[in-house]
Design a protein around this motif. Structure first.
Motif, PDB file in Angstrom:
ATOM      1  N   LEU A  42      90.584 -90.691  27.791  1.00  0.00           N
ATOM      2  CA  LEU A  42      91.407 -89.557  28.221  1.00  0.00           C
ATOM      3  C   LEU A  42      92.716 -90.037  28.843  1.00  0.00           C
ATOM      4  CD1 LEU A  42      88.649 -87.242  29.760  1.00  0.00           C
ATOM      5  CD2 LEU A  42      89.718 -87.082  27.504  1.00  0.00           C
ATOM      6  N   LEU A  43      92.636 -91.095  29.637  1.00  0.00           N
ATOM      7  CA  LEU A  43      93.854 -91.632  30.245  1.00  0.00           C
ATOM      8  C   LEU A  43      94.789 -92.223  29.189  1.00  0.00           C
ATOM      9  CD1 LEU A  43      92.443 -93.371  33.455  1.00  0.00           C
ATOM     10  CD2 LEU A  43      93.644 -91.181  33.294  1.00  0.00           C
ATOM     11  N   ALA A  44      94.210 -92.777  28.129  1.00  0.00           N
ATOM     12  CA  ALA A  44      95.032 -93.356  27.067  1.00  0.00           C
ATOM     13  C   ALA A  44      95.821 -92.300  26.314  1.00  0.00           C
ATOM     14  CB  ALA A  44      94.150 -94.138  26.093  1.00  0.00           C
ATOM     15  N   LEU A  45      95.408 -91.037  26.435  1.00  0.00           N
ATOM     16  CA  LEU A  45      96.118 -89.944  25.766  1.00  0.00           C
ATOM     17  C   LEU A  45      97.160 -89.285  26.657  1.00  0.00           C
ATOM     18  CD1 LEU A  45      93.058 -88.302  23.973  1.00  0.00           C
ATOM     19  CD2 LEU A  45      94.778 -89.810  22.968  1.00  0.00           C
ATOM     20  N   ILE A  55      96.025 -99.600  29.969  1.00  0.00           N
ATOM     21  CA  ILE A  55      94.735 -99.336  29.337  1.00  0.00           C
ATOM     22  C   ILE A  55      94.638-100.081  28.010  1.00  0.00           C
ATOM     23  CG2 ILE A  55      93.305 -97.543  28.282  1.00  0.00           C
ATOM     24  CD1 ILE A  55      94.367 -95.629  30.402  1.00  0.00           C
ATOM     25  N   GLY A  56      95.731-100.138  27.261  1.00  0.00           N
ATOM     26  CA  GLY A  56      95.732-100.879  26.008  1.00  0.00           C
ATOM     27  C   GLY A  56      95.455-102.357  26.221  1.00  0.00           C
ATOM     28  N   TYR A  58      93.771-103.646  28.780  1.00  0.00           N
ATOM     29  CA  TYR A  58      92.355-103.743  29.187  1.00  0.00           C
ATOM     30  C   TYR A  58      91.441-103.720  27.964  1.00  0.00           C
ATOM     31  CZ  TYR A  58      87.859-102.133  31.055  1.00  0.00           C
ATOM     32  OH  TYR A  58      86.517-101.996  31.357  1.00  0.00           O
ATOM     33  N   LEU A  59      91.693-102.781  27.062  1.00  0.00           N
ATOM     34  CA  LEU A  59      90.844-102.662  25.876  1.00  0.00           C
ATOM     35  C   LEU A  59      91.002-103.872  24.960  1.00  0.00           C
ATOM     36  CD1 LEU A  59      91.345 -98.876  25.003  1.00  0.00           C
ATOM     37  CD2 LEU A  59      89.523 -99.927  26.355  1.00  0.00           C
ATOM     38  N   ALA A  60      92.234-104.336  24.794  1.00  0.00           N
ATOM     39  CA  ALA A  60      92.468-105.474  23.911  1.00  0.00           C
ATOM     40  C   ALA A  60      91.804-106.739  24.443  1.00  0.00           C
ATOM     41  CB  ALA A  60      93.972-105.693  23.745  1.00  0.00           C
ATOM     42  N   VAL A  61      91.866-106.937  25.761  1.00  0.00           N
ATOM     43  CA  VAL A  61      91.270-108.136  26.350  1.00  0.00           C
ATOM     44  C   VAL A  61      89.749-108.111  26.191  1.00  0.00           C
ATOM     45  CG1 VAL A  61      90.831-109.343  28.522  1.00  0.00           C
ATOM     46  CG2 VAL A  61      93.139-108.571  27.968  1.00  0.00           C
ATOM     47  N   LEU A  62      89.110-106.995  26.554  1.00  0.00           N
ATOM     48  CA  LEU A  62      87.650-106.937  26.503  1.00  0.00           C
ATOM     49  C   LEU A  62      87.122-106.959  25.080  1.00  0.00           C
ATOM     50  CD1 LEU A  62      86.617-104.452  29.341  1.00  0.00           C
ATOM     51  CD2 LEU A  62      86.582-106.936  29.333  1.00  0.00           C
ATOM     52  N   ARG A  63      87.883-106.405  24.136  1.00  0.00           N
ATOM     53  CA  ARG A  63      87.428-106.414  22.747  1.00  0.00           C
ATOM     54  C   ARG A  63      87.735-107.735  22.054  1.00  0.00           C
ATOM     55  NH1 ARG A  63      89.838-101.400  19.785  1.00  0.00           N
ATOM     56  NH2 ARG A  63      88.337-102.021  18.186  1.00  0.00           N
ATOM     57  N   GLY A  64      88.617-108.537  22.651  1.00  0.00           N
ATOM     58  CA  GLY A  64      88.992-109.799  22.027  1.00  0.00           C
ATOM     59  C   GLY A  64      88.283-111.017  22.589  1.00  0.00           C
ATOM     60  N   ILE A  65      87.404-110.803  23.585  1.00  0.00           N
ATOM     61  CA  ILE A  65      86.683-111.913  24.210  1.00  0.00           C
ATOM     62  C   ILE A  65      85.200-111.783  23.877  1.00  0.00           C
ATOM     63  CG2 ILE A  65      86.049-112.984  26.406  1.00  0.00           C
ATOM     64  CD1 ILE A  65      88.625-111.990  27.580  1.00  0.00           C
TER      65      ILE A  65
END
Length: 240
Positions: A42-45, A55-56, A58-65
């Motif tokens: 919701l915050l990303a929107l 937020i981008g 945060y998501l990129a780091v957690l999905r890339g590790i």
């Protein structure tokens, strides 16, 4: 050499104990991860570029590790920061953070896939943002959320086996204990694999039932709240 069934018949309490802990950890991580992921989606929107950028990242780091790295960072990073927690708690936190990044993308994609103007139309007829999400957006994204959320939950269940590396006594850890006592690795991990398979099948079956229920609910007439009725239930008045 035959399959030694005594490995299971003798050590089934350990397998059961590990399976129950696996279920509890995954359930807690699902609840926390999905809730956090929904907030992030919701915050990303929100049309605030700095917030969306953070937020981008945060998501990129957690999905890339890899999850095992996230686990080690949380498990050893908290004591480094002066916070000491039992391994089961640090493992649950790491699994929740890992899952939240994927649930955020799942929820965001489901919302973005809605026909444009749904939220704005609800706001135009006088609904608050909370009412628009509850009565217009949420009922439409429930069914599309189920399949990808199920896949992520199954991935999370399998990734929970990594918690054995920090001595969380879940299913894989108990398998290692039994293997050390019996020196029968094939039998032990065949049993462990079977238990994971049973848990996964149960989750997939529950998700199928939920998807059918959500589809049935969407096919029924939608009961509008009084606010929506005041704008949408307009009767044609006879000409005078």
């Amino acid at each position: 050499m035959g399959f030694d069934v005594s490995v299971f018949t003798t050590y089934w309490p350990l397998f059961l104990q590990g399976a129950l802990l696996t279920i509890r950890v995954c359930l807690a991580a699902f609840v926390v991860g999905f809730a956090l992921g929904t907030v992030l989606a919701l915050l990303a929107l929100v049309p605030l570029r700095p917030l969306r950028f953070l937020i981008g990242v945060y998501l990129a780091v957690l999905r890339g590790i890899p999850f095992i790295i996230i686990l080690f960072l949380v498990h050893y990073g908290l004591p480094f920061a002066g916070v000491r927690l039992p391994a089961v708690f640090t493992g649950t936190i790491a699994l929740s953070l890992f899952a939240s990044a994927y649930f955020a993308e799942i929820v965001r994609a489901a919302i973005v896939a809605l026909p444009k103007g749904q939220f704005e139309s609800a706001r135009a007829i006088g609904m608050s943002p909370g009412q628009a999400m509850r009565y217009v957006v949420a009922p439409q994204i429930l069914r599309p959320l189920v399949p990808p959320s199920t896949n992520m939950t199954l991935t999370m269940i399998k990734e929970s086996s990594v918690l054995s590396s920090i001595t969380v006594a879940e299913l894989t850890y108990q398998g290692l204990v039994v293997q050390g006592n019996t020196f029968a690795p094939f039998e032990v991990f065949a049993v462990v694999a079977g238990v994971y398979w049973i848990i996964s099948i149960a989750v997939a079956r529950a998700a199928t039932l939920l998807e059918r229920k959500a589809g049935g609910a969407q096919s029924k007439a939608v009961t509008r709240n009084s606010l929506a009725d005041s704008f949408l239930s307009l009767e044609r008045r006879p000409a005078s």
